[in-house]
Design a protein around this motif. Structure first.
Motif, PDB file in Angstrom:
ATOM      1  N   VAL A   1       0.847  -1.198   0.000  1.00 29.87           N
ATOM      2  CA  VAL A   1       0.000   0.000   0.000  1.00 29.87           C
ATOM      3  C   VAL A   1       0.884   1.250   0.000  1.00 29.87           C
ATOM      4  CG1 VAL A   1      -1.784   1.279   1.242  1.00 29.87           C
ATOM      5  CG2 VAL A   1      -1.817  -1.230   1.244  1.00 29.87           C
ATOM      6  N   ALA A   2       0.519   2.251  -0.809  1.00 29.11           N
ATOM      7  CA  ALA A   2       1.255   3.517  -0.850  1.00 29.11           C
ATOM      8  C   ALA A   2       0.865   4.367   0.356  1.00 29.11           C
ATOM      9  CB  ALA A   2       0.945   4.274  -2.132  1.00 29.11           C
TER      10      ALA A   2
ATOM     11  N   ASP B   1      -1.449   8.525   6.108  1.00 31.84           N
ATOM     12  CA  ASP B   1      -2.562   8.479   5.150  1.00 31.84           C
ATOM     13  C   ASP B   1      -2.161   7.620   3.948  1.00 31.84           C
ATOM     14  OD1 ASP B   1      -3.918  10.170   6.815  1.00 31.84           O
ATOM     15  OD2 ASP B   1      -3.568  11.983   5.609  1.00 31.84           O
ATOM     16  N   ARG B   2      -3.132   6.917   3.393  1.00 35.35           N
ATOM     17  CA  ARG B   2      -2.880   6.025   2.267  1.00 35.35           C
ATOM     18  C   ARG B   2      -3.338   6.654   0.951  1.00 35.35           C
ATOM     19  NH1 ARG B   2      -5.477   0.334   4.485  1.00 35.35           N
ATOM     20  NH2 ARG B   2      -3.782  -0.263   5.907  1.00 35.35           N
ATOM     21  N   ILE B   3      -2.580   6.416  -0.105  1.00 34.87           N
ATOM     22  CA  ILE B   3      -2.972   6.875  -1.443  1.00 34.87           C
ATOM     23  C   ILE B   3      -3.447   5.659  -2.234  1.00 34.87           C
ATOM     24  CG2 ILE B   3      -2.233   8.028  -3.550  1.00 34.87           C
ATOM     25  CD1 ILE B   3      -0.079   9.436  -1.957  1.00 34.87           C
ATOM     26  N   LEU B   4      -4.714   5.665  -2.624  1.00 33.87           N
ATOM     27  CA  LEU B   4      -5.292   4.537  -3.360  1.00 33.87           C
ATOM     28  C   LEU B   4      -5.227   4.728  -4.864  1.00 33.87           C
ATOM     29  CD1 LEU B   4      -8.480   3.807  -1.207  1.00 33.87           C
ATOM     30  CD2 LEU B   4      -6.154   2.936  -0.908  1.00 33.87           C
ATOM     31  N   GLU B   5      -5.474   5.971  -5.320  1.00 33.97           N
ATOM     32  CA  GLU B   5      -5.451   6.258  -6.750  1.00 33.97           C
ATOM     33  C   GLU B   5      -4.834   7.630  -7.009  1.00 33.97           C
ATOM     34  OE1 GLU B   5      -9.295   6.008  -8.544  1.00 33.97           O
ATOM     35  OE2 GLU B   5      -9.607   3.896  -8.008  1.00 33.97           O
TER      36      GLU B   5
ATOM     37  N   ASP C   1      -4.917  10.265 -10.199  1.00 32.34           N
ATOM     38  CA  ASP C   1      -5.521  10.547 -11.508  1.00 32.34           C
ATOM     39  C   ASP C   1      -6.171   9.297 -12.113  1.00 32.34           C
ATOM     40  OD1 ASP C   1      -4.923  13.242 -11.527  1.00 32.34           O
ATOM     41  OD2 ASP C   1      -2.956  12.952 -12.463  1.00 32.34           O
ATOM     42  N   GLY C   2      -6.889   8.560 -11.273  1.00 35.56           N
ATOM     43  CA  GLY C   2      -7.631   7.388 -11.734  1.00 35.56           C
ATOM     44  C   GLY C   2      -6.825   6.115 -11.844  1.00 35.56           C
ATOM     45  N   THR C   3      -5.506   6.186 -11.633  1.00 37.55           N
ATOM     46  CA  THR C   3      -4.655   4.994 -11.701  1.00 37.55           C
ATOM     47  C   THR C   3      -4.447   4.424 -10.307  1.00 37.55           C
ATOM     48  OG1 THR C   3      -3.473   5.853 -13.640  1.00 37.55           O
ATOM     49  CG2 THR C   3      -2.392   4.099 -12.390  1.00 37.55           C
ATOM     50  N   ALA C   4      -4.789   3.166 -10.111  1.00 35.18           N
ATOM     51  CA  ALA C   4      -4.636   2.515  -8.810  1.00 35.18           C
ATOM     52  C   ALA C   4      -3.153   2.392  -8.461  1.00 35.18           C
ATOM     53  CB  ALA C   4      -5.290   1.146  -8.826  1.00 35.18           C
ATOM     54  N   THR C   5      -2.815   2.631  -7.198  1.00 33.01           N
ATOM     55  CA  THR C   5      -1.418   2.555  -6.762  1.00 33.01           C
ATOM     56  C   THR C   5      -1.015   1.148  -6.342  1.00 33.01           C
ATOM     57  OG1 THR C   5      -2.055   3.128  -4.498  1.00 33.01           O
ATOM     58  CG2 THR C   5      -1.443   4.939  -5.960  1.00 33.01           C
ATOM     59  N   LYS C   6      -1.999   0.275  -6.136  1.00 33.27           N
ATOM     60  CA  LYS C   6      -1.684  -1.084  -5.688  1.00 33.27           C
ATOM     61  C   LYS C   6      -0.827  -1.795  -6.730  1.00 33.27           C
ATOM     62  CE  LYS C   6      -3.737  -5.204  -3.625  1.00 33.27           C
ATOM     63  NZ  LYS C   6      -4.984  -5.894  -3.216  1.00 33.27           N
ATOM     64  N   GLY C   7       0.262  -2.381  -6.253  1.00 39.29           N
ATOM     65  CA  GLY C   7       1.164  -3.088  -7.153  1.00 39.29           C
ATOM     66  C   GLY C   7       2.209  -2.209  -7.800  1.00 39.29           C
ATOM     67  N   LYS C   8       2.106  -0.896  -7.603  1.00 38.70           N
ATOM     68  CA  LYS C   8       3.084   0.035  -8.181  1.00 38.70           C
ATOM     69  C   LYS C   8       4.270   0.199  -7.234  1.00 38.70           C
ATOM     70  CE  LYS C   8       0.697   1.299 -11.883  1.00 38.70           C
ATOM     71  NZ  LYS C   8      -0.453   0.409 -11.753  1.00 38.70           N
ATOM     72  N   SER C   9       5.423   0.485  -7.811  1.00 37.43           N
ATOM     73  CA  SER C   9       6.632   0.714  -7.007  1.00 37.43           C
ATOM     74  C   SER C   9       6.644   2.134  -6.465  1.00 37.43           C
ATOM     75  CB  SER C   9       7.881   0.491  -7.863  1.00 37.43           C
ATOM     76  OG  SER C   9       8.008   1.518  -8.831  1.00 37.43           O
ATOM     77  N   LYS C  10       7.526   2.364  -5.512  1.00 32.48           N
ATOM     78  CA  LYS C  10       7.697   3.707  -4.949  1.00 32.48           C
ATOM     79  C   LYS C  10       8.079   4.709  -6.036  1.00 32.48           C
ATOM     80  CE  LYS C  10      10.607   6.197  -1.622  1.00 32.48           C
ATOM     81  NZ  LYS C  10      11.690   6.062  -0.624  1.00 32.48           N
ATOM     82  N   ASP C  11       8.987   4.309  -6.930  1.00 32.13           N
ATOM     83  CA  ASP C  11       9.412   5.198  -8.018  1.00 32.13           C
ATOM     84  C   ASP C  11       8.249   5.531  -8.944  1.00 32.13           C
ATOM     85  OD1 ASP C  11      11.967   5.278  -7.049  1.00 32.13           O
ATOM     86  OD2 ASP C  11      12.764   3.776  -8.431  1.00 32.13           O
ATOM     87  N   ASP C  12       7.408   4.515  -9.236  1.00 30.44           N
ATOM     88  CA  ASP C  12       6.243   4.746 -10.101  1.00 30.44           C
ATOM     89  C   ASP C  12       5.326   5.803  -9.482  1.00 30.44           C
ATOM     90  OD1 ASP C  12       6.971   2.914 -12.023  1.00 30.44           O
ATOM     91  OD2 ASP C  12       5.860   1.257 -11.108  1.00 30.44           O
TER      92      ASP C  12
ATOM     93  N   THR D   1      -0.457  22.198 -12.755  1.00 30.52           N
ATOM     94  CA  THR D   1      -1.380  21.179 -13.262  1.00 30.52           C
ATOM     95  C   THR D   1      -2.102  20.543 -12.074  1.00 30.52           C
ATOM     96  OG1 THR D   1       0.403  19.535 -13.266  1.00 30.52           O
ATOM     97  CG2 THR D   1      -0.051  20.689 -15.335  1.00 30.52           C
ATOM     98  N   THR D   2      -3.294  20.006 -12.345  1.00 27.70           N
ATOM     99  CA  THR D   2      -4.133  19.455 -11.277  1.00 27.70           C
ATOM    100  C   THR D   2      -3.873  17.967 -11.093  1.00 27.70           C
ATOM    101  OG1 THR D   2      -5.847  21.078 -11.747  1.00 27.70           O
ATOM    102  CG2 THR D   2      -6.519  19.166 -10.468  1.00 27.70           C
ATOM    103  N   LEU D   3      -3.918  17.554  -9.845  1.00 27.12           N
ATOM    104  CA  LEU D   3      -3.693  16.167  -9.465  1.00 27.12           C
ATOM    105  C   LEU D   3      -4.903  15.685  -8.680  1.00 27.12           C
ATOM    106  CD1 LEU D   3      -1.411  13.935  -9.356  1.00 27.12           C
ATOM    107  CD2 LEU D   3      -0.821  14.878  -7.135  1.00 27.12           C
ATOM    108  N   ASN D   4      -5.505  14.573  -9.107  1.00 30.27           N
ATOM    109  CA  ASN D   4      -6.658  14.006  -8.399  1.00 30.27           C
ATOM    110  C   ASN D   4      -6.201  12.812  -7.574  1.00 30.27           C
ATOM    111  OD1 ASN D   4      -8.990  11.733  -8.532  1.00 30.27           O
ATOM    112  ND2 ASN D   4      -9.883  13.782  -8.298  1.00 30.27           N
ATOM    113  N   LEU D   5      -6.457  12.865  -6.276  1.00 30.95           N
ATOM    114  CA  LEU D   5      -6.048  11.786  -5.369  1.00 30.95           C
ATOM    115  C   LEU D   5      -7.260  11.157  -4.697  1.00 30.95           C
ATOM    116  CD1 LEU D   5      -2.995  13.245  -3.368  1.00 30.95           C
ATOM    117  CD2 LEU D   5      -2.945  11.791  -5.392  1.00 30.95           C
ATOM    118  N   LYS D   6      -7.274   9.838  -4.684  1.00 27.50           N
ATOM    119  CA  LYS D   6      -8.229   9.109  -3.856  1.00 27.50           C
ATOM    120  C   LYS D   6      -7.428   8.547  -2.691  1.00 27.50           C
ATOM    121  CE  LYS D   6     -11.737   5.467  -3.907  1.00 27.50           C
ATOM    122  NZ  LYS D   6     -12.387   4.400  -4.721  1.00 27.50           N
ATOM    123  N   ILE D   7      -7.784   8.984  -1.481  1.00 26.11           N
ATOM    124  CA  ILE D   7      -6.973   8.626  -0.318  1.00 26.11           C
ATOM    125  C   ILE D   7      -7.823   8.003   0.783  1.00 26.11           C
ATOM    126  CG2 ILE D   7      -5.351  10.512  -0.787  1.00 26.11           C
ATOM    127  CD1 ILE D   7      -6.644  11.845   1.782  1.00 26.11           C
TER     128      ILE D   7
END
Length: 555
Positions: free
Chosen positions: A106-107, A127-131, A133-144, A155-161
């Motif tokens: 989990v990010a 706090d956890r970051i789930l998405e 800009d609509g891209t799920a963070t699960k399975g992504k690396s820290k660098d990603d 520019t605008t950033l959309n976070l689902k937390i």
């Protein structure tokens, strides 16, 4: 006879010129020939290979494979990576002011920078970051995830937390944040470590690093008229802009002093860098703290101050990166960062530790052995050596955390406890004065009571190796009873291990808690209070005779 000598001289001169022209022409013939071979092979593979190929991917692998034979600092950046290259060079990027890590897939936000969008929107460590800009963070690396968070300023950033609201309790939220231009902080902390000694923590050599150090030093001098010595902490500093390193040395060294020179294959690119400005202070005693991750520009600063006998270096041998890179723009908006030279500090030594040009038979790199290092002299006549980083004047062993402390950190238990502590306590004492009470430490013991933080000691690993060898050699049944007795004797009580390392663990908890209220500056300040290397630097700075002796040539 004189005429004959002149004729011989002319003939020799012409021969040398002709040989040079031939060598030059032959080299470029080889380049042209191999480019033709490469292009033909690349064309045939893309045309004839049995399966479909990706021309861009094949070319990328070809380029990366070629550069891999050189050094880790010569890199190719595709069009999509050019922005990353620019950020690496300047340290500037569009962001929201957070750092993240991956906890059990989990990010999780681990650090928030005061005054930036994340802070203004009440995001906090834990706090956890789930998405993104609509891209799920699960399975992504820290660098990603860090790449997704960065972008063009404004520019605008959309976070689902998921905001942490209690132990294992979260509240879902969606936020729209605007990225701002930001830069990794060069100086996360400066202050007075004692009544008469200041400290400046220099974390990286980004743009304006020298300005930030000058501001910190000038501020310490103005607000503390009794300041008598200074500690410059370069631990973990990977380097950055060479010009910033030269300017920082200039704060302590008069103008027109050679600080560093670069020498490479193309003589026209060789450069010398001297101090250009009036210094801020040429008299104040200085101690520079380094470790094995202090590299590049950090080594220019620490090495130059050592070579010019302007400061005492304390800690561990530095990394040993004495290579210089420049960027070259290529076709189609791509970029090549290429090593073009080695750098040499005032004594004339190069501190590059690895010889990438001569590799072992298996392709691995060669470290320059101590037996091949060459002695040089500092301005005062002290002996220093090249080829392996900067050796401190006072060498201190690397401090390792206890096994139990390492496990509590790796399992995020100290981090998670600090998160819960911050939820329950709106304020704490200052970063300098905060102490974890006995009842609060008991609370930590309760917090970890039913959590997994088991580990295997080195003795247990050796015993298990013995068992495997005995089983393989058919001796185990004969020693089984003794094995079980030793195993029982080595078994450790986790709770007791925590109590045995109580002082160390309390220090780690206190620093983590302080970071939740006073952010990165508070964390840095807190860590320095009980730091053995800072204590050693203070000891030397407070002993004028010892400081002078270290910087003097032995008679």
């Amino acid at each position: 006879m004189q005429f004959s000598l002149k004729k011989i001289g002319v003939v020799l001169g012409c021969t040398i010129v002709l040989i040079s022209i031939y060598a030059f022409g032959n080299r470029y013939f080889q380049i042209s020939k191999n480019l033709d071979i490469m292009a033909a092979a690349y064309r045939e593979v893309n045309t004839s290979y049995v399966d479909e190929t990706d021309p861009s991917k094949l070319m990328r692998n070809l380029i990366d494979g070629m550069l891999k034979t050189l050094d880790p600092y010569t890199n190719y950046f595709s069009q999509s990576q050019v922005e990353t290259a620019r950020m690496e060079q300047t340290g500037k990027f569009g962001g929201i002011g957070i750092k993240v890590d991956i906890f059990d897939g989990v990010a999780v936000i681990t650090q928030v920078e005061k005054g930036l969008p994340a802070y203004e929107n009440n995001l906090k460590p834990g706090d956890r970051i789930l998405e993104i800009d609509g891209t799920a963070t699960k399975g992504k690396s820290k660098d990603d995830i860090e790449r997704f968070l960065r972008g063009q300023p404004n520019t605008t950033l959309n976070l689902k937390i998921e905001k942490v609201v209690g132990e294992n309790q979260y509240e879902s939220k969606t936020l729209n944040l605007t990225r701002l231009e930001t830069q990794e902080t060069n100086v996360p902390y400066f202050g007075m470590i004692t009544d008469n000694t200041g400290v400046i923590r220099l974390k990286i050599f980004n743009e304006n690093a020298a300005r930030d150090v000058r501001h910190a030093f000038d501020s310490l001098k103005r607000t503390n008229p009794n300041i008598k010595s200074l500690i410059l902490d370069l631990r973990g500093n990977p380097g950055g802009l060479l010009q910033e390193a030269v300017k920082i040395v200039n704060l302590f060294i008069p103008r027109n002093q050679l600080v560093v020179s670069t020498k490479g294959k193309v003589a026209e690119w060789n450069t010398t860098f001297k101090t250009l400005d009036d210094p801020l202070d040429t008299k104040i005693p200085v101690a520079v703290i380094t470790d094995n991750m202090s590299a590049s520009a950090s080594e220019i600063v620490s090495g130059s101050l050592q070579d010019l006998d302007r400061g005492v270096v304390v800690g561990q041998r530095t990394y040993g990166k004495g290579l210089v890179q420049i960027t070259k723009n290529l076709n189609y908006n791509t970029v090549l960062k290429v090593t073009t030279a080695k750098y040499y500090i005032p004594s004339g030594r190069c501190i590059q530790a690895i010889n990438y040009a001569e590799r072992n038979a298996d392709g691995s790199v060669k470290h320059i052995p101590d037996s091949l290092k060459v002695a040089f002299k500092t301005k005062a006549g002290r002996t220093v050596y090249d080829g392996g980083g900067i050796d401190p004047d006072i060498v201190l062993p690397k401090k390792e955390l206890s096994k139990i402390a390492q496990q509590l950190i790796s399992k995020h238990l100290i981090f998670d406890f600090a998160t819960q502590f911050a939820l329950k306590n709106k304020t704490i004492a200052s970063a300098k004065d905060f102490k974890l009470s006995e009842s609060e430490f008991d609370g930590f013991l309760q917090f970890i009571k039913n959590k997994d933080y088991s580990y295997t000691t080195e003795s247990e690993n050796l015993l298990e190796n013995l068992k495997e060898a005995a089983e393989e050699e058919k001796y185990f049944n004969a020693i089984k009873e003794k094995y079980e007795a030793i195993k029982t004797g080595l078994a450790h009580n986790k709770q007791q291990d925590v109590l045995n390392a109580k002082a160390e663990i309390k220090t780690l908890i206190e620093a983590e808690i302080v970071s939740r209220y006073y952010f990165a500056p508070g964390f840095e300040q807190r860590q320095m209070l009980e730091d053995e290397r800072v204590a050693k630097a203070l000891e030397i700075l407070n002993n004028t005779a010892k400081y002078t002796e270290i910087l003097s040539a032995k008679k």
